[in-house]
Design a protein around this motif. Sequence first.
Motif, PDB file in Angstrom:
ATOM      1  N   UNK A 175       0.831  -1.203   0.000  1.00 28.14           N
ATOM      2  CA  UNK A 175       0.000   0.000   0.000  1.00 28.14           C
ATOM      3  C   UNK A 175       0.868   1.256   0.000  1.00 28.14           C
ATOM      4  N   UNK A 176       1.958   1.215   0.750  1.00 29.29           N
ATOM      5  CA  UNK A 176       2.866   2.360   0.820  1.00 29.29           C
ATOM      6  C   UNK A 176       3.507   2.619  -0.541  1.00 29.29           C
ATOM      7  N   UNK A 177       3.950   1.543  -1.184  1.00 27.19           N
ATOM      8  CA  UNK A 177       4.568   1.682  -2.499  1.00 27.19           C
ATOM      9  C   UNK A 177       3.561   2.208  -3.522  1.00 27.19           C
ATOM     10  N   UNK A 178       2.324   1.761  -3.427  1.00 25.18           N
ATOM     11  CA  UNK A 178       1.279   2.253  -4.327  1.00 25.18           C
ATOM     12  C   UNK A 178       1.047   3.751  -4.131  1.00 25.18           C
ATOM     13  N   UNK A 179       1.170   4.206  -2.888  1.00 23.11           N
ATOM     14  CA  UNK A 179       1.037   5.640  -2.631  1.00 23.11           C
ATOM     15  C   UNK A 179       2.180   6.418  -3.282  1.00 23.11           C
ATOM     16  N   UNK A 180       3.386   5.860  -3.222  1.00 19.44           N
ATOM     17  CA  UNK A 180       4.533   6.522  -3.853  1.00 19.44           C
ATOM     18  C   UNK A 180       4.309   6.627  -5.363  1.00 19.44           C
ATOM     19  N   UNK A 181       3.821   5.545  -5.957  1.00 23.35           N
ATOM     20  CA  UNK A 181       3.561   5.557  -7.388  1.00 23.35           C
ATOM     21  C   UNK A 181       2.442   6.530  -7.746  1.00 23.35           C
ATOM     22  N   UNK A 182       1.469   6.647  -6.852  1.00 26.23           N
ATOM     23  CA  UNK A 182       0.397   7.619  -7.063  1.00 26.23           C
ATOM     24  C   UNK A 182       0.948   9.033  -7.000  1.00 26.23           C
ATOM     25  N   UNK A 183       1.840   9.271  -6.033  1.00 23.25           N
ATOM     26  CA  UNK A 183       2.442  10.597  -5.879  1.00 23.25           C
ATOM     27  C   UNK A 183       3.249  10.983  -7.115  1.00 23.25           C
ATOM     28  N   UNK A 184       4.027  10.049  -7.622  1.00 25.20           N
ATOM     29  CA  UNK A 184       4.889  10.336  -8.778  1.00 25.20           C
ATOM     30  C   UNK A 184       4.154  10.210 -10.097  1.00 25.20           C
ATOM     31  N   UNK A 185       2.919   9.716 -10.023  1.00 23.79           N
ATOM     32  CA  UNK A 185       2.149   9.436 -11.242  1.00 23.79           C
ATOM     33  C   UNK A 185       2.875   8.429 -12.134  1.00 23.79           C
ATOM     34  N   UNK A 186       3.589   7.514 -11.482  1.00 26.45           N
ATOM     35  CA  UNK A 186       4.298   6.451 -12.197  1.00 26.45           C
ATOM     36  C   UNK A 186       5.639   6.841 -12.753  1.00 26.45           C
ATOM     37  N   UNK A 187       6.075   8.075 -12.523  1.00 31.39           N
ATOM     38  CA  UNK A 187       7.369   8.536 -13.035  1.00 31.39           C
ATOM     39  C   UNK A 187       8.477   8.098 -12.078  1.00 31.39           C
ATOM     40  N   UNK A 188       9.168   7.007 -12.433  1.00 32.60           N
ATOM     41  CA  UNK A 188      10.193   6.464 -11.547  1.00 32.60           C
ATOM     42  C   UNK A 188      11.465   7.300 -11.536  1.00 32.60           C
ATOM     43  N   UNK A 189      11.589   8.235 -12.471  1.00 34.54           N
ATOM     44  CA  UNK A 189      12.742   9.127 -12.460  1.00 34.54           C
ATOM     45  C   UNK A 189      12.718  10.061 -11.243  1.00 34.54           C
ATOM     46  N   UNK A 190      11.541  10.153 -10.603  1.00 37.54           N
ATOM     47  CA  UNK A 190      11.439  10.987  -9.407  1.00 37.54           C
ATOM     48  C   UNK A 190      11.940  10.263  -8.156  1.00 37.54           C
ATOM     49  N   UNK A 191      12.139   8.951  -8.246  1.00 38.72           N
ATOM     50  CA  UNK A 191      12.482   8.168  -7.058  1.00 38.72           C
ATOM     51  C   UNK A 191      13.781   8.605  -6.383  1.00 38.72           C
ATOM     52  N   UNK A 192      14.858   8.869  -7.139  1.00 35.39           N
ATOM     53  CA  UNK A 192      16.091   9.312  -6.464  1.00 35.39           C
ATOM     54  C   UNK A 192      15.891  10.597  -5.655  1.00 35.39           C
ATOM     55  N   UNK A 193      15.076  11.527  -6.205  1.00 31.54           N
ATOM     56  CA  UNK A 193      14.812  12.764  -5.480  1.00 31.54           C
ATOM     57  C   UNK A 193      14.037  12.480  -4.201  1.00 31.54           C
ATOM     58  N   UNK A 194      13.054  11.589  -4.303  1.00 31.49           N
ATOM     59  CA  UNK A 194      12.265  11.257  -3.118  1.00 31.49           C
ATOM     60  C   UNK A 194      13.124  10.586  -2.056  1.00 31.49           C
TER      61      UNK A 194
END
Length: 265
Positions: free
Chosen positions: A202-221
Amino acid sequence: MAKYRAIPDGYMTVGEAAKKMGITVRTLQYYDKEGLLSPSAESAGGRRLYTDKDLITLHQIASLKSLGFSLNDIKQRLISLETPADVADALAKQADNIRRKIEQLTASLTAVERLKAEVLQMQTVNFKKYADIIVNLQMNNDSYYLIKRFDDDTLDHIRKRFDKESGLNFMDRFHCLSDEIVQLQKEHVPPESEKCQQVVKEYWNLIMEFTNGDRNMLPKLMEIGNIDTAANAWEERQKTVNDYLEPALQIYFSKLGADPFEEVE
């Protein structure tokens, strides 16, 4: 309205009434126009005349204004203030209004003080960030501390991704899930357990919702969410969440057969 050839005893002109009450003639004329206080009589020459009873009503208007009543409220309440119970009821309602105003002003003062502290810590002038902090303070979002850690690209993403309603909804779900994670940590629930893994999903799904699926945002997060030393209660709580989630996420990604953080490095 009775007319008189001369000003009889017990009556006074608008100028005299205004002088006695320490207000302007224009104010009395305005009260007359708005139906708050009309003169009791009119002279033969068309002069508007007031009585001592009118002065009592004028004193009521001034007293109610000093208590914060609007002129429209006063107009309605002057009719009904016939008994002590009427007066007490009017005052009780106004006391409730004043309490609400105090609460609003207290919240505004807190927001201003917090914003001042954040501005001094940021050491830069960035009105976009200031505006975001104000909005989040108004939303009672205690994670507004994160905003100063976001770069402009991430903030632009958030502004486009969420409005106030959807932002509140997202933060409510995020906080509820974080509370659940903290509870799992307190209960020493192992990260590989089914219960923990479901929460991680559920937590990971929230992260994906926040980024709108853009995994390039993950390093910044990851950089934003990395808290070495907590500076406040929210960061302390988030640090607990992060420490508990780190091994649980590794297990979750292992089961998926892919680590999205490695994919974007």
